[in-house]
Design a protein around this motif. Structure first.
Motif, short mmCIF file in Angstrom:
data_model
loop_
_atom_site.label_atom_id
_atom_site.label_comp_id
_atom_site.label_asym_id
_atom_site.label_seq_id
_atom_site.Cartn_x
_atom_site.Cartn_y
_atom_site.Cartn_z
N GLY A 193 36.33 33.55 -58.35
CA GLY A 193 37.11 32.36 -58.62
C GLY A 193 37.07 31.31 -57.53
N GLY A 194 36.10 31.39 -56.63
CA GLY A 194 36.00 30.45 -55.53
C GLY A 194 35.22 29.20 -55.89
N ALA A 195 35.06 28.35 -54.88
CA ALA A 195 34.33 27.09 -55.04
C ALA A 195 33.06 27.11 -54.21
CB ALA A 195 35.20 25.91 -54.61
N VAL A 196 32.01 26.51 -54.75
CA VAL A 196 30.72 26.40 -54.07
C VAL A 196 30.35 24.93 -54.00
CG1 VAL A 196 28.25 26.87 -54.23
CG2 VAL A 196 29.91 28.68 -54.77
N LEU A 197 30.11 24.42 -52.78
CA LEU A 197 29.68 23.03 -52.61
C LEU A 197 28.19 22.99 -52.31
CD1 LEU A 197 32.76 22.64 -52.49
CD2 LEU A 197 32.37 20.89 -50.73
N ARG A 198 27.49 22.14 -53.06
CA ARG A 198 26.04 22.01 -52.91
C ARG A 198 25.66 20.58 -52.49
NH1 ARG A 198 24.21 24.73 -58.67
NH2 ARG A 198 24.60 26.94 -58.16
N PRO A 199 25.51 20.32 -51.21
CA PRO A 199 24.90 19.05 -50.79
C PRO A 199 23.39 19.18 -50.87
CG PRO A 199 25.49 20.32 -48.87
CD PRO A 199 25.92 21.14 -50.07
N TYR A 200 22.69 18.04 -50.79
CA TYR A 200 21.23 18.09 -50.73
C TYR A 200 20.77 17.87 -49.29
CZ TYR A 200 16.28 17.37 -51.55
OH TYR A 200 14.91 17.47 -51.49
N LEU A 201 20.64 16.62 -48.86
CA LEU A 201 20.21 16.33 -47.50
C LEU A 201 21.42 15.89 -46.68
CD1 LEU A 201 16.95 14.30 -48.29
CD2 LEU A 201 17.14 16.73 -47.71
N VAL A 202 21.76 16.67 -45.67
CA VAL A 202 22.92 16.38 -44.83
C VAL A 202 22.43 15.87 -43.48
CG1 VAL A 202 25.04 17.27 -43.81
CG2 VAL A 202 24.19 18.22 -45.98
N TYR A 203 22.97 14.74 -43.04
CA TYR A 203 22.53 14.15 -41.78
C TYR A 203 23.73 13.86 -40.90
CZ TYR A 203 24.11 9.63 -43.56
OH TYR A 203 24.89 8.60 -44.04
N GLY A 204 23.46 13.67 -39.60
CA GLY A 204 24.50 13.35 -38.64
C GLY A 204 24.28 14.08 -37.34
N SER A 205 25.16 13.89 -36.40
CA SER A 205 25.04 14.53 -35.09
C SER A 205 24.97 16.04 -35.24
CB SER A 205 26.24 14.15 -34.21
OG SER A 205 26.31 12.74 -34.04
N GLY A 206 23.96 16.64 -34.63
CA GLY A 206 23.73 18.08 -34.76
C GLY A 206 22.67 18.44 -35.78
N ASP A 207 22.16 17.47 -36.52
CA ASP A 207 21.14 17.70 -37.55
C ASP A 207 19.81 18.10 -36.92
OD1 ASP A 207 19.27 17.49 -39.65
OD2 ASP A 207 19.22 15.31 -39.52
N ARG A 208 19.37 19.31 -37.19
CA ARG A 208 18.08 19.79 -36.68
C ARG A 208 17.06 19.99 -37.80
NH1 ARG A 208 18.37 18.91 -31.21
NH2 ARG A 208 20.44 19.56 -30.46
N TRP A 209 17.39 19.52 -39.01
CA TRP A 209 16.52 19.77 -40.15
C TRP A 209 16.08 18.49 -40.87
CZ3 TRP A 209 21.01 22.59 -39.25
CH2 TRP A 209 20.82 23.92 -38.89
N VAL A 210 17.02 17.70 -41.30
CA VAL A 210 16.71 16.63 -42.24
C VAL A 210 15.97 15.47 -41.57
CG1 VAL A 210 17.68 14.91 -43.81
CG2 VAL A 210 18.56 17.25 -43.82
N MET A 211 16.61 14.79 -40.63
CA MET A 211 15.95 13.66 -39.99
C MET A 211 14.74 14.07 -39.14
SD MET A 211 17.21 11.06 -41.31
CE MET A 211 18.65 10.66 -42.30
N PRO A 212 14.77 15.23 -38.48
CA PRO A 212 13.54 15.66 -37.81
C PRO A 212 12.38 15.83 -38.78
CG PRO A 212 15.40 16.87 -36.93
CD PRO A 212 15.92 16.08 -38.10
N ALA A 213 12.66 16.37 -39.97
CA ALA A 213 11.59 16.54 -40.97
C ALA A 213 11.09 15.20 -41.48
CB ALA A 213 12.11 17.40 -42.13
N LEU A 214 12.02 14.27 -41.71
CA LEU A 214 11.62 12.94 -42.16
C LEU A 214 10.76 12.25 -41.09
CD1 LEU A 214 11.85 10.57 -44.19
CD2 LEU A 214 13.87 9.83 -42.89
N LEU A 215 11.13 12.36 -39.84
CA LEU A 215 10.37 11.74 -38.77
C LEU A 215 8.96 12.29 -38.71
CD1 LEU A 215 10.17 9.92 -36.29
CD2 LEU A 215 11.20 11.76 -34.93
N ARG A 216 8.83 13.58 -38.84
CA ARG A 216 7.49 14.17 -38.80
C ARG A 216 6.65 13.66 -39.97
NH1 ARG A 216 5.81 20.48 -37.75
NH2 ARG A 216 3.57 20.08 -37.64
N MET A 217 7.25 13.57 -41.14
CA MET A 217 6.51 13.09 -42.30
C MET A 217 6.06 11.64 -42.10
SD MET A 217 7.64 12.91 -46.34
CE MET A 217 8.51 11.35 -46.23
N LEU A 218 6.96 10.79 -41.59
CA LEU A 218 6.62 9.39 -41.40
C LEU A 218 5.52 9.21 -40.37
CD1 LEU A 218 10.17 7.75 -41.52
CD2 LEU A 218 8.46 7.93 -43.35
N ARG A 219 5.51 10.03 -39.35
CA ARG A 219 4.46 9.93 -38.34
C ARG A 219 3.10 10.34 -38.90
NH1 ARG A 219 8.21 12.33 -33.45
NH2 ARG A 219 8.70 10.31 -32.48
N ALA A 220 3.11 11.17 -39.95
CA ALA A 220 1.86 11.64 -40.53
C ALA A 220 1.32 10.73 -41.62
CB ALA A 220 2.05 13.05 -41.09
#
Length: 323
Positions: A150-177
């Motif tokens: 009976g609990g709740a599950v929250l599903r974000p997609y791309l989360v960004y902000g201070s401490g982000d080690r996944w989303v913006m780093p991945a975008l930066l690598r893609m843009l450089r390529a």
């Protein structure tokens, strides 16, 4: 918010680091399950050492708490560790909460459980999840224990902000390529979530949302998506990312990524529609919209510029956080 006591797992992680201070400042008593990375105790914060893979350390962890905010997860390719932390660990925590009679259980999951897309303004019950990675498969399996209780599950997609080690780093690598242009004019529509907005949604779901309505699956995204091109322009303006112009076919962009040594999965993350309707979260007191992309990036620009830009090798592909 009232003076509830909330157990938080993953309190020292990317999202947890935004949630715990928010709860504390609102006068909520916080019990943090700490593992590996330490969390400093303080006013309204009790720290308990524990490990989701060790049942003995979880016994009694939910005693005298009013709700559980389960943010901890393992993000990686190790199938056994995904199962041990994300699946078995969640099951044990749900069982402990049940034994203690806890009335609220909120889990942070990810919209990556749906798979590669395309998805255009889909609601929570409109798409059958088809996860493609060990992380997202295990997080979907973990959801079933929470929903079954009976609990709740929250599903974000791309989360960004201070401490982000996944989303913006991945975008930066893609843009450089991508030297020849964005795939398909950068038209892919993406649901993004600023970490502070996500923290507020999680806190409200755990403390103030009506209990009878705070159950089931909720998309935790901004109310409006942004296109990949809009994202590129905004990150160039606020973070100093490369401004990639031009246009190229999707598969040519994939070839270009591979030739540059990048994981082609980056194109599935950013170059394909992943637009999720977050209307339902707003109806139960969550704050699905939050600040716009420009304001959100501006608020975290100093952190990104200091932590990310000096070292190009720090950008890597990864699971959307909520990732």
């Amino acid at each position: 918010m009232n003076r509830s006591r909330i157990l938080v797992t993953g309190g020292s992680g990317f999202v947890g680091s935004a949630v715990v201070p928010l709860l504390r400042s609102a006068g909520v008593q916080v019990r943090v399950l700490a593992h590996q990375r330490s969390v400093a105790p303080g006013p309204h914060v009790e720290v308990v050492d524990g490990d989701l893979t060790d049942p003995a350390t979880l016994r009694g962890i939910c005693r005298d708490v009013d709700g559980v905010l389960h943010l901890a997860s393992y993000i990686g390719k190790d199938e056994e560790r995904c199962a041990a932390v994300n699946v078995d660990g969640t099951r044990r925590l749900v069982e402990e909460a049940g034994r203690a009679g806890v009335g609220r259980f909120v889990q942070l999951s990810t919209a990556a459980v749906y798979g590669n897309g395309p998805f255009r303004k889909v609601s929570e019950d409109a798409v059958e999840p088809r996860p493609v990675s060990p992380t997202s498969r295990s997080r979907l399996s973990a959801e079933r224990f929470v929903l079954g209780a009976g609990g709740a599950v929250l599903r974000p997609y791309l989360v960004y902000g201070s401490g982000d080690r996944w989303v913006m780093p991945a975008l930066l690598r893609m843009l450089r390529a991508l030297r020849s242009g964005l795939p398909e004019r950068g038209a892919a529509m993406l649901s993004l979530t600023e970490v502070g907005s996500l923290a507020r949604s999680l806190a409200r779901m755990a403390v103030t949302a009506p209990p009878q309505r705070a159950s089931g699956v909720f998309h935790a995204c901004a109310s409006e998506p942004v296109s990949l091109r809009e994202l590129v322009v905004a990150t160039h303006r606020h973070l100093g990312f490369p401004l990639v112009g031009g246009d190229q076919p999707f598969e040519r962009a994939r070839e270009e990524l591979v030739a540059a040594g990048c994981d082609s999965h980056l194109l599935d993350l950013f170059g394909v529609d992943h637009w999720f309707d977050a209307t339902r979260l707003g109806t139960v007191g969550g704050c699905a919209s939050g600040s716009g992309l420009s304001a959100g990036l501006a608020a975290h620009a100093a952190w990104y510029r200091e932590e990310l830009l000096p070292d190009p090798s720090s950008a890597h592909s990864g699971e959307p956080a909520g990732t």
